[in-house]
Design an enzyme around this catalytic site. Sequence first.
Site, PDB file in Angstrom:
ATOM      1  N   LEU A  98       0.829  -1.204   0.000  1.00  0.00           N
ATOM      2  CA  LEU A  98       0.000   0.000   0.000  1.00  0.00           C
ATOM      3  C   LEU A  98       0.870   1.263   0.000  1.00  0.00           C
ATOM      4  O   LEU A  98       0.388   2.358  -0.276  1.00  0.00           O
ATOM      5  CB  LEU A  98      -0.871   0.001   1.256  1.00  0.00           C
ATOM      6  CG  LEU A  98      -2.263   0.584   1.136  1.00  0.00           C
ATOM      7  CD1 LEU A  98      -3.071  -0.106   0.054  1.00  0.00           C
ATOM      8  CD2 LEU A  98      -2.983   0.490   2.468  1.00  0.00           C
ATOM      9  N   SER A  99       2.135   1.116   0.337  1.00  0.00           N
ATOM     10  CA  SER A  99       3.029   2.258   0.525  1.00  0.00           C
ATOM     11  C   SER A  99       3.931   2.451  -0.698  1.00  0.00           C
ATOM     12  O   SER A  99       4.799   1.620  -0.971  1.00  0.00           O
ATOM     13  CB  SER A  99       3.875   2.020   1.790  1.00  0.00           C
ATOM     14  OG  SER A  99       5.074   2.771   1.771  1.00  0.00           O
TER      15      SER A  99
END
Lengths: 226, 214
Positions: free
Chosen positions: A15-16
């Site tokens: 997600l990063s």
Amino acid sequence: MGPVPRTLELFYDVLSPYSWLAFEVLCRYKNIWNISLQLQPTLIGGILRESGNQPPAMLPHKAVYLRSDLRLLSQHHQVPIHFPKDFFSVILKKGSLTAMRFLTAVKMEHPELLEKVSRELWMRVWSRDEDITEPPSILAAAEKAGMSMEQAQELLERVSTPQVKNQLKETTEAACKYGAFGLPVTVAHLQDETHMLFGSDRLELLAHLLGEKWMGPVPPAVNAKL
Amino acid sequence: MGPVPRTLELFYDVLSPYSWLAFEVLCRYKNIWNISLQLQPTLIGGILRESGNQPPAMLPHKAVYLRSDLRLLSQHHQVPIHFPKDFFSVILKKGSLTAMRFLTAVKMEHPELLEKVSRELWMRVWSRAAEKAGMSMEQAQELLERVSTPQVKNQLKETTEAACKYGAFGLPVTVAHLQDETHMLFGSDRLELLAHLLGEKWMGPVPPAVNAKL
């Protein structure tokens, strides 16, 4: 035989986007520097909760800045990052629990595929604006990484087992114990000391700590270390 | 005559150790790269208020991290940063209004001294040069009695507002004015990226010294 490779743990979440940058740079350097890169699938949601931190995008000026920062870094690092159309939905609502549990299972069962599957999940969510939460999405990423459909299905079933859930929890707690308040976190185990470095922008400093040469985020390719 | 030097604005506050790192690196490169470095004394308190941001040290894990991050960067960048004994008092209570008004006045009256005076203030707040960081603020206070005019106060306000307009939520902020575009870069860790945008060579935070550009 040369000196023992230094262990580098990379705690990351797909997600990063900054985790993706750190991941690609360290994957490039793992065959150049005398290091042993240990990929650690981690849940960024858990890190933020534990540390009381917020995603940077919650502050309006940071949200604006992130877009141009990632666009420029994407070019400089040669990593094809593109903002998802509905950023808040992807990051804050849909999250990455299933994906990171899947990667945890991959690490437990087929660690040699962890790098490729991680990359394919990033390509989905942070390059092509594709889903990573539904089973068909995860299976597609695994297949693209070279996993057979059978292997991928099997691992997907293991996602909801206590072993996999606990392993992801433990990895996330380990990152918190190192002092993480976000991701990516790189932990360098040197002879006399351990260093926790936050962000994709501490890799030149890491080179300095390792006594290795920094050749920018896109070093010239070399033959694999023998 | 070669190509026109590109203007780089560095918005900084001496209360900010990361500003000091960016400052020293850019001062080293100003005689190597084809740039014109414009130092912009700014009030970090104003930036934080305007953007709704907090100093990173307000989050416990970040406060712990900052100490080791600055220690390692201090070594790597060869900038003698040491955490003040009473960190919270220095940063959060005493602040830097006096010092930054003073630097604003220096920039208006003696711009050729701005680099040196800025460095001296950082040495006092963020290095071991002064036992009590507060002492430097008192000395600056005395000098400031003589220069605290509405013009100086307004200039600092305007510079701080300019940084906010560029989108700042903290300091340091480097604004690179290229031929076709303007880039705002936050932090002391975007200078290699800056080199890439300028088409210049990055030689780390401590480049080999060269003769001043003729």
